[in-house]
Design a protein around this motif. Structure first.
Motif, PDB file in Angstrom:
ATOM      1  N   MET A  45       1.385  -1.114  -0.246  1.00  0.00           N
ATOM      2  CA  MET A  45      -0.086   0.018   0.176  1.00  0.00           C
ATOM      3  C   MET A  45       1.233   1.185  -0.124  1.00  0.00           C
ATOM      4  SD  MET A  45      -2.664   1.082   2.679  1.00  0.00           S
ATOM      5  CE  MET A  45      -1.764   1.931   3.777  1.00  0.00           C
ATOM      6  N   TRP A  46       2.003   1.636   0.808  1.00  0.00           N
ATOM      7  CA  TRP A  46       2.117   1.962   1.243  1.00  0.00           C
ATOM      8  C   TRP A  46       3.575   2.924  -0.586  1.00  0.00           C
ATOM      9  CZ3 TRP A  46       1.579   5.825   4.538  1.00  0.00           C
ATOM     10  CH2 TRP A  46       1.078   5.684   5.609  1.00  0.00           C
ATOM     11  N   GLN A  47       3.576   1.851  -0.828  1.00  0.00           N
ATOM     12  CA  GLN A  47       4.894   1.699  -2.380  1.00  0.00           C
ATOM     13  C   GLN A  47       3.575   2.702  -2.941  1.00  0.00           C
ATOM     14  OE1 GLN A  47       6.451  -0.887  -4.242  1.00  0.00           O
ATOM     15  NE2 GLN A  47       7.983  -1.616  -2.114  1.00  0.00           N
ATOM     16  N   ARG A  48       2.777   1.938  -2.624  1.00  0.00           N
ATOM     17  CA  ARG A  48       1.234   2.530  -4.602  1.00  0.00           C
ATOM     18  C   ARG A  48       1.527   3.954  -4.358  1.00  0.00           C
ATOM     19  NH1 ARG A  48      -0.760  -2.601  -4.089  1.00  0.00           N
ATOM     20  NH2 ARG A  48      -2.479  -2.157  -2.444  1.00  0.00           N
ATOM     21  N   LEU A  49       1.299   4.621  -2.741  1.00  0.00           N
ATOM     22  CA  LEU A  49       1.004   5.862  -2.146  1.00  0.00           C
ATOM     23  C   LEU A  49       1.838   6.627  -2.596  1.00  0.00           C
ATOM     24  CD1 LEU A  49      -0.295   5.672   2.335  1.00  0.00           C
ATOM     25  CD2 LEU A  49      -1.230   6.472  -0.401  1.00  0.00           C
ATOM     26  N   ALA A  50       3.165   5.930  -2.765  1.00  0.00           N
ATOM     27  CA  ALA A  50       4.734   6.727  -3.121  1.00  0.00           C
ATOM     28  C   ALA A  50       4.521   6.715  -4.278  1.00  0.00           C
ATOM     29  CB  ALA A  50       5.358   6.339  -2.844  1.00  0.00           C
ATOM     30  N   GLY A  51       4.238   6.176  -5.171  1.00  0.00           N
ATOM     31  CA  GLY A  51       3.523   6.769  -7.015  1.00  0.00           C
ATOM     32  C   GLY A  51       2.850   7.099  -6.733  1.00  0.00           C
ATOM     33  N   PHE A  52       1.683   7.712  -5.827  1.00  0.00           N
ATOM     34  CA  PHE A  52       1.004   8.217  -6.318  1.00  0.00           C
ATOM     35  C   PHE A  52       1.408  10.164  -6.044  1.00  0.00           C
ATOM     36  CE2 PHE A  52      -2.348  11.388  -4.510  1.00  0.00           C
ATOM     37  CZ  PHE A  52      -3.174  10.942  -5.437  1.00  0.00           C
ATOM     38  N   VAL A  53       1.812   9.946  -4.955  1.00  0.00           N
ATOM     39  CA  VAL A  53       2.372  11.663  -4.187  1.00  0.00           C
ATOM     40  C   VAL A  53       3.553  11.690  -5.478  1.00  0.00           C
ATOM     41  CG1 VAL A  53       4.105  12.089  -2.641  1.00  0.00           C
ATOM     42  CG2 VAL A  53       2.237  10.947  -2.185  1.00  0.00           C
ATOM     43  N   LEU A  54       4.792  10.452  -5.736  1.00  0.00           N
ATOM     44  CA  LEU A  54       5.256  11.385  -6.853  1.00  0.00           C
ATOM     45  C   LEU A  54       5.405  11.720  -8.175  1.00  0.00           C
ATOM     46  CD1 LEU A  54       8.563   8.979  -5.963  1.00  0.00           C
ATOM     47  CD2 LEU A  54       8.069  11.613  -5.231  1.00  0.00           C
ATOM     48  N   LYS A  55       3.757  10.983  -8.925  1.00  0.00           N
ATOM     49  CA  LYS A  55       3.452  11.100 -10.507  1.00  0.00           C
ATOM     50  C   LYS A  55       3.036  12.568  -9.756  1.00  0.00           C
ATOM     51  CE  LYS A  55       0.333   8.408 -14.147  1.00  0.00           C
ATOM     52  NZ  LYS A  55       0.310   7.423 -13.974  1.00  0.00           N
ATOM     53  N   TYR A  56       1.984  12.649  -9.274  1.00  0.00           N
ATOM     54  CA  TYR A  56       0.902  13.894  -9.326  1.00  0.00           C
ATOM     55  C   TYR A  56       1.045  15.346  -8.474  1.00  0.00           C
ATOM     56  CZ  TYR A  56      -2.256  10.435 -11.180  1.00  0.00           C
ATOM     57  OH  TYR A  56      -2.786   9.524 -12.327  1.00  0.00           O
ATOM     58  N   ARG A  57       3.168  15.374  -8.264  1.00  0.00           N
ATOM     59  CA  ARG A  57       3.299  15.768  -7.139  1.00  0.00           C
ATOM     60  C   ARG A  57       2.838  17.560  -7.580  1.00  0.00           C
ATOM     61  NH1 ARG A  57       6.854  13.800 -10.325  1.00  0.00           N
ATOM     62  NH2 ARG A  57       8.313  14.841 -11.766  1.00  0.00           N
ATOM     63  N   LEU A  58       3.019  17.933  -8.633  1.00  0.00           N
ATOM     64  CA  LEU A  58       2.583  19.131  -8.808  1.00  0.00           C
ATOM     65  C   LEU A  58       0.626  19.283  -8.244  1.00  0.00           C
ATOM     66  CD1 LEU A  58       3.441  21.917 -10.684  1.00  0.00           C
ATOM     67  CD2 LEU A  58       3.329  20.643 -12.397  1.00  0.00           C
ATOM     68  N   LEU A  59       0.672  18.873  -8.889  1.00  0.00           N
ATOM     69  CA  LEU A  59      -1.154  19.222  -8.643  1.00  0.00           C
ATOM     70  C   LEU A  59      -1.130  18.566  -6.852  1.00  0.00           C
ATOM     71  CD1 LEU A  59      -4.288  19.373  -8.917  1.00  0.00           C
ATOM     72  CD2 LEU A  59      -4.224  16.466  -9.625  1.00  0.00           C
ATOM     73  N   LEU A  60      -0.469  18.151  -6.171  1.00  0.00           N
ATOM     74  CA  LEU A  60      -0.544  18.081  -4.769  1.00  0.00           C
ATOM     75  C   LEU A  60      -0.006  19.060  -3.948  1.00  0.00           C
ATOM     76  CD1 LEU A  60      -0.057  14.132  -4.311  1.00  0.00           C
ATOM     77  CD2 LEU A  60      -2.228  15.318  -4.328  1.00  0.00           C
ATOM     78  N   LEU A  61       1.066  19.513  -4.856  1.00  0.00           N
ATOM     79  CA  LEU A  61       1.684  20.601  -4.698  1.00  0.00           C
ATOM     80  C   LEU A  61       0.843  22.312  -4.343  1.00  0.00           C
ATOM     81  CD1 LEU A  61       5.718  20.512  -5.309  1.00  0.00           C
ATOM     82  CD2 LEU A  61       4.302  20.677  -2.828  1.00  0.00           C
ATOM     83  N   LEU A  62      -0.203  22.089  -5.632  1.00  0.00           N
ATOM     84  CA  LEU A  62      -0.265  23.203  -5.829  1.00  0.00           C
ATOM     85  C   LEU A  62      -1.605  23.413  -4.864  1.00  0.00           C
ATOM     86  CD1 LEU A  62      -0.853  23.357  -9.530  1.00  0.00           C
ATOM     87  CD2 LEU A  62       0.491  25.130  -8.540  1.00  0.00           C
ATOM     88  N   LEU A  63      -2.596  21.975  -4.527  1.00  0.00           N
ATOM     89  CA  LEU A  63      -3.404  22.282  -3.880  1.00  0.00           C
ATOM     90  C   LEU A  63      -3.300  22.513  -2.361  1.00  0.00           C
ATOM     91  CD1 LEU A  63      -5.275  18.377  -4.933  1.00  0.00           C
ATOM     92  CD2 LEU A  63      -5.974  20.908  -5.643  1.00  0.00           C
ATOM     93  N   LEU A  64      -2.062  22.303  -2.378  1.00  0.00           N
ATOM     94  CA  LEU A  64      -1.689  22.226  -0.833  1.00  0.00           C
ATOM     95  C   LEU A  64      -1.179  23.780  -0.499  1.00  0.00           C
ATOM     96  CD1 LEU A  64      -0.714  21.437   2.519  1.00  0.00           C
ATOM     97  CD2 LEU A  64       2.004  21.235   1.002  1.00  0.00           C
ATOM     98  N   LEU A  65      -0.480  24.568  -1.776  1.00  0.00           N
ATOM     99  CA  LEU A  65      -0.252  25.391  -1.621  1.00  0.00           C
ATOM    100  C   LEU A  65      -1.993  26.369  -1.880  1.00  0.00           C
ATOM    101  CD1 LEU A  65       1.526  28.078  -1.842  1.00  0.00           C
ATOM    102  CD2 LEU A  65       1.649  28.068  -4.245  1.00  0.00           C
ATOM    103  N   ALA A  66      -2.461  25.877  -1.941  1.00  0.00           N
ATOM    104  CA  ALA A  66      -4.281  27.045  -2.341  1.00  0.00           C
ATOM    105  C   ALA A  66      -5.147  26.475  -0.907  1.00  0.00           C
ATOM    106  CB  ALA A  66      -5.427  25.626  -3.423  1.00  0.00           C
ATOM    107  N   GLY A  67      -4.325  25.688  -0.908  1.00  0.00           N
ATOM    108  CA  GLY A  67      -5.303  24.767   0.981  1.00  0.00           C
ATOM    109  C   GLY A  67      -4.174  26.409   1.855  1.00  0.00           C
ATOM    110  N   THR A  68      -3.632  26.469   1.520  1.00  0.00           N
ATOM    111  CA  THR A  68      -2.853  26.969   2.211  1.00  0.00           C
ATOM    112  C   THR A  68      -3.496  28.821   2.037  1.00  0.00           C
ATOM    113  OG1 THR A  68      -0.707  25.865   2.534  1.00  0.00           O
ATOM    114  CG2 THR A  68      -0.336  27.910   3.407  1.00  0.00           C
TER     115      THR A  68
END
Length: 803
Positions: A1-24
């Motif tokens: 499970m944690w490997q798949r989560l790692a893949g998800f975070v690294l694959k969609y890192r730009l989108l996740l960073l933008l969402l984190l920035l917007a949330g902040t």
């Protein structure tokens, strides 16, 4: 499970960073709207009997504790130059925004009998040419005969004089009170400089405002210093500006989210919620250190950045999740208390500890994937000779001197238990202020000369309309007044009976020997003179006096109010004092015809302190139970549960013992240490044991080899994080406030002890239970809750080495 989560975070890192920035950004917007709370009774449940009594009192008479007191001590008070300036000070104070009334010597009202109208006229005593010494001397002689003011506005024995400044209660419970107190202090200081006479200021409006401002300013300063110092230590460890900057950004985002959460939940900044930003730093920095340390360790093995990132998320994801979860439980259990202020603290702290996990889980891998691979100088700390020597020493202790480890631990625990027997639970209004601080010395001056500033209210319900003005009740009130006055910790009470006695003295031409409760014979003559309503003159003095007298009865004249200022005797002594008075009060007011209630800010403060301390202690016990369940789920072994608890109980016991030995009392600010310490110590234990479980199969289930490897690998991160947190908390030990100072050095002490126990006792216990653990390990029961997908296939995760 944690490997798949790692893949998800690294694959969609730009989108996740933008969402984190917007949330902040959204959280930052709400954080900018945060407000301070000025509601002191929020510490008490709304169904608490004392709270209900206080609310009933406020409905009848308004609030208490809105009086600011100004006192001077001088032999030249009635000298023309001094008295003239003091009169002007009264006028200036009266013009300050939100100041509703002033009681002082120049504003003293005298009652004069008017035989033609058969009324008592209330007039200002000090009027006319107050620059003329002869006039002042004449009026001062009259003033000294008015026993109504003796002990109230002046102390004839010490030549101390008091000015009571009544502040609007709505303004006092709002942010505007800071400006009001500042203006009053400015006028007092100007008078002090001009007359070269020390002015003493005290009272709840000043104490609360000064405390709130000082604590808020200190916490902001220490938070900034903590950021800088933590950043410096991180740089010394990692030798990388990017690692430091990333860690600082993570905790900064966490702080913004925590303040934004306070606003979104409809809360305000209180004494407890104000500590949450610092706690987020405490939780967030270890997250960053462990993630970065694991990333550097993994990269040092095969120099593959992508594999190192996946390995970091896989190995540290579950560890950080459970460490943050247990910390969140440690604070979240406050939601189950009956105290509103603790509930707010528990909700916000619990949520944001989980938020900081989410922030670090998304931000660190994503940003690291964009940065260049770490250079050799960035991973040199993994081979640090000094720390390697320390870890070798700890390994030697565990493997060769285990009996000494157990023996020293037992001695420390025994001494700590003895110290715990000396612990006291007590809180004072100013117990966190240095005894040299002017706020403290001024309070003691008021206590010495006027028996203090803490308001105590006694409500006497006669159970019938107009019952207060009956001669029987007045006599009983007078006996109660004498009883209270005879107590060394109470000042002179003020009630309607004092106004009646003042009126009798005026009827007999100001003869001080007639300052007493009238008898039935006197009432026949006095009755017409006591009807003062509607007889106000140009000065409004009659109206003022009538309002003063009527403020000590409710509108139906059924309930009488007796107000008294008292010393700050502490939350432990106050209930003892009140309990000693109750039998005597019952002798005066029989329960069949009267109901007497002790209330006011003093009682609320004592009850609030008790609730917070009890709530914190109960929450710590509940947190222990819930954390035990989490540990049991994580390790699926009662043996591992016992092993994990022992290194965490010892630091808490040692800290409590040290508090007892050095005389640090249990109070809201110091009890909080145990919650913080519990969360941090559990984190260290989980990280050590999870690493032990993950390494065990790789060492062919060799317990000894795995323990040794875990001490050297996880021990390095534990020492780093403990050093950072130790430095961060030690900053608070330089505070001027006893509570903040105790929070700093006691938490630092607990951190050090927790680090030692988790690197000595914990591995020693693992070796002691080697056979039992080995048996369970071979059955794969010891680590089956962990995701052990060791062979990382990057292609299957949807990312490439280049990414």
């Amino acid at each position: 499970m944690w490997q798949r989560l790692a893949g998800f975070v690294l694959k969609y890192r730009l989108l996740l960073l933008l969402l984190l920035l917007a949330g902040t950004g959204v959280m930052g917007y709400y954080a900018s709207k945060v407000q301070m709370s000025y509601d002191y009774v929020a510490t008490i449940p709304h169904d608490n009997p004392k709270f209900l009594e206080y609310q009933e009192f406020k409905q009848k008479f308004g609030g208490d504790g809105n009086v600011l007191m100004l006192a001077v001590q001088t032999d030249k008070f009635f000298q023309a130059d001094f008295f003239k300036d003091y009169v002007q000070l009264n006028k200036d104070m009266k013009n300050v925004f939100a100041v509703e009334n002033i009681m002082s010597v120049p504003m003293a009202i005298n009652l004069v009998k008017n035989d033609s109208t058969q009324k008592l006229e209330a007039n200002l005593l000090f009027k006319g040419d107050l620059g003329n010494q002869v006039v002042i001397d004449s009026l001062s002689r009259v003033f000294n005969t008015l026993l109504f003011y003796k002990g109230l506005l002046y102390n004839p024995d010490s030549h101390a004089y008091l000015m009571a400044i009544y502040v609007n209660k709505d303004v006092f419970n709002s942010p505007k009170r800071t400006g009001v107190v500042k203006e009053i202090t400015k006028l007092a200081n100007a008078f002090q400089e001009k007359q070269h006479t020390e002015v003493h200021l005290s009272g709840l409006p000043l104490i609360r405002t000064a405390m709130a401002v000082k604590v808020a300013d200190e916490l902001k300063l220490f938070l900034k210093i903590s950021f800088l110092l933590t950043g410096l230590i991180l740089f010394l460890f990692f030798r990388s500006f990017s690692a430091v900057l990333m860690s600082m950004i993570v905790v900064a985002i966490g702080v913004i989210w925590s303040v934004g959460t306070i606003v979104l939940m409809g809360y305000k900044i209180t004494l407890l919620t104000g500590l949450i930003p610092s706690l987020i730093v405490v939780i967030g920095i270890p997250n960053c250190v462990y993630f970065l340390s694991k990333y550097h360790t993994a990269y040092a093995k095969d120099a593959n950045k992508t594999r190192a990132l996946v390995h970091m998320i896989q190995r540290m994801g579950i560890v950080t999740l459970f460490t943050n979860l247990t910390a969140a439980i440690g604070f979240g259990v406050f939601c189950f208390t009956n105290s509103a202020i603790l509930k707010e603290f528990g909700v916000v702290a619990g949520l944001n500890i989980m938020f900081i996990f989410l922030i670090s889980f998304i931000f660190l891998p994503s940003v690291l994937s964009y940065l260049p691979a770490p250079k050799s100088k960035h991973t040199d700390y993994l081979e640090n000779r000094f720390f390697a020597a320390v870890l070798d020493f700890l390994t030697t202790l565990v493997f060769k001197y285990r009996p000494w480890v157990y023996g020293v631990s037992v001695i420390a625990v025994v001494l700590a238990i003895v110290g715990m027997g000396r612990l006291q639970s007590v809180g004072y209004m100013l117990d966190d202020i240095p005894h040299t601080d002017k706020l403290y010395t001024d309070l003691k001056f008021l206590e010495t000369n006027f028996k203090g500033v803490m308001p105590l209210e006694i409500a006497v319900d006669t159970k019938r309309k107009n019952g207060v003005i009956s001669l029987q009740t007045l006599n009983r009130l007078d006996k109660l007044t004498q009883l209270i006055s005879s107590q060394p910790d109470f000042g002179r009470p003020l009630s309607v009976v004092e106004g009646i006695k003042f009126a009798k003295q005026a009827y007999f031409s100001g003869d001080s020997s007639n300052y007493a409760v009238p008898n039935e014979f006197d009432l026949g003559f006095l009755a017409p003179y006591l009807r003062m309503k509607g007889n106000s003159n140009a000065t409004g003095a009659t109206s003022t006096f009538s309002k003063l007298v009527s403020s000590f009865m409710d509108s139906t004249k059924q309930v009488a109010r007796l107000s008294v200022n008292m010393k700050d005797v502490g939350s432990q002594k106050l209930p003892v004092l009140l309990d000693s008075l109750r039998p005597k009060v019952t002798e005066i007011f029989d329960t069949a015809h009267y109901r007497v209630t002790f209330t006011g800010t003093s009682v609320i403060f004592q009850e609030g302190t008790r609730f917070i301390i009890n709530g914190l202690m109960e929450s710590i016990i509940l947190a222990f139970v819930l954390i035990m369940l989490c540990m049991l789920y994580l390790f699926r072994s009662w043996r591992m549960l016992i092993i994990s608890l022992i290194p965490n109980v010892i630091p808490l016991v040692v800290t409590a013992g040290v508090m007892g030995w050095v005389g640090v009392a249990l109070k809201p600010s110091t009890v909080l240490v145990f919650s913080v310490a519990l969360g941090i110590a559990i984190d260290v234990t989980i990280r050590f044991l999870v690493n032990f479980k993950q390494e065990l199969p790789r060492h062919d289930f060799d317990i000894s080899a795995t323990v040794k490897q875990t001490i050297h690998e996880t021990g390095l991160s534990i020492i780093y994080t403990s050093a950072i947190l130790f430095a961060g908390f030690m900053i608070f030990s330089f505070s001027e406030f006893g509570g903040t100072k105790a929070l700093g050095w006691l938490t630092s002490l607990t951190l050090v002890v927790a680090m030692i126990t988790n690197l000595t006792i914990l591995p020693a216990l693992l070796l002691w239970m080697e056979k039992a653990l080995l048996k369970k390990a071979r059955k794969k029961e010891l680590w089956k809750t962990l995701d052990e997908e060791e062979d990382i296939d990057i292609a299957q995760l949807g990312i490439s080495d280049k990414e």
